[in-house]
Write an enzyme that holds these catalytic residues in place. Structure first.
Site, PDB file in Angstrom:
ATOM      1  N   HIS A 131       0.825  -1.202   0.000  1.00 32.17           N
ATOM      2  CA  HIS A 131       0.000   0.000   0.000  1.00 32.17           C
ATOM      3  C   HIS A 131       0.861   1.254   0.000  1.00 32.17           C
ATOM      4  O   HIS A 131       2.075   1.190   0.201  1.00 32.17           O
ATOM      5  CB  HIS A 131      -0.928   0.029   1.222  1.00 32.17           C
ATOM      6  CG  HIS A 131      -2.121  -0.869   1.087  1.00 32.17           C
ATOM      7  ND1 HIS A 131      -2.086  -2.199   1.432  1.00 32.17           N
ATOM      8  CD2 HIS A 131      -3.374  -0.633   0.628  1.00 32.17           C
ATOM      9  CE1 HIS A 131      -3.271  -2.747   1.207  1.00 32.17           C
ATOM     10  NE2 HIS A 131      -4.076  -1.812   0.711  1.00 32.17           N
ATOM     11  N   LYS A 135      -0.506   4.822   4.597  1.00 32.87           N
ATOM     12  CA  LYS A 135      -1.447   3.902   5.260  1.00 32.87           C
ATOM     13  C   LYS A 135      -0.993   3.670   6.692  1.00 32.87           C
ATOM     14  O   LYS A 135       0.187   3.404   6.952  1.00 32.87           O
ATOM     15  CB  LYS A 135      -1.527   2.577   4.499  1.00 32.87           C
ATOM     16  CG  LYS A 135      -2.591   1.629   5.058  1.00 32.87           C
ATOM     17  CD  LYS A 135      -2.832   0.469   4.121  1.00 32.87           C
ATOM     18  CE  LYS A 135      -3.878  -0.489   4.694  1.00 32.87           C
ATOM     19  NZ  LYS A 135      -5.190   0.163   4.893  1.00 32.87           N
TER      20      LYS A 135
END
Length: 239
Positions: A131, A135
């Protein structure tokens, strides 16, 4: 459909942009910094979609239950106690709870479950997720959903990354988180067997896929009876 958006971050803005393209969808307002402080500040709400942070949950559940507003909850990083609070609230209102609203991920989860059942313990399983660098939680909610799909009874030990000299692999599933850049989300489930490997992979190129899935879940929730639902219920009728 009048929609309240809990959280005015990237996901909230993505849902707002899709609603602006459809005359049947109307955003009643946002709950978040610089917007409404609570769901109670909005008058006409058919459903609320939550992609915010865990600290919002208690107030959201209280308002929704009191007013009979269906919920779609995609916030990740919730504690076990918060998950139980969602389950308790679902006795009074319909709630669609998912860690990923992508149609592709829902299919991937099913395929992974089928593969794990068919291949058995002869194959080692590893889950890798990637990600963007902002995040906050790791592993991702989707990675945990995939873990639950391949090992619903928790027969395997969980190993979150490896370092040092861990020795030979045990009866375990490895879960690994990679962070960098602007990656919307990529997940892989690897099945390593004797002289062969199977990989099931999903890559998200845009948050729009999650926004579309959340709106589909919202339409489902508006017509549902009180209860706790998943994306499988939305897409496959729970089969």
């Amino acid at each position: 459909m009048n929609i309240a958006l809990i959280g005015n971050g990237k996901m909230g803005r993505a849902i707002d942009a899709l609603c602006a393209q459809d005359d049947a969808l109307h955003v009643a307002g946002f709950v978040g910094p610089g917007a409404c402080a609570s769901l109670d500040e909005m008058l006409a709400v058919d459903v609320a979609i939550d992609f915010s942070y865990p600290g919002n949950l208690e107030d959201l559940l209280g308002c929704a239950v009191r007013r009979g507003i269906p919920l779609v909850i995609g916030t990740t990083g919730l504690s076990q106690q918060q998950e139980e609070a969602i389950r308790a609230a679902s006795a009074q209102i319909p709630i669609v709870r998912a860690k990923n609203f992508s149609t592709g991920v829902a299919v991937m989860r099913r395929l992974s479950r089928m593969a794990a059942q068919a291949l058995g313990e002869e194959f080692d399983i590893e889950i890798v997720e990637t990600h963007h660098n902002r995040k906050e939680d790791a592993p991702s909610g989707t990675a945990l959903a995939l873990l639950e799909a391949v090992d619903p009874e928790e027969r395997y030990a969980r190993v979150y990354g490896r370092e040092g000299r861990p020795g030979a692999r045990g009866h375990e599933i490895g879960i690994h988180a990679v962070r960098g850049g602007t990656v919307a989300g990529e997940h892989s489930v690897h099945f390593f067997g004797p002289m062969e490997e199977i990989e099931i992979r999903h890559r998200a190129d845009s948050r729009e896929i999650f926004a579309r899935g959340a709106l589909r879940a919202a339409a489902f929730a508006v017509g549902a009876e009180p209860g706790l639902y998943t994306v499988d219920d939305v897409l496959f009728g729970g089969l």
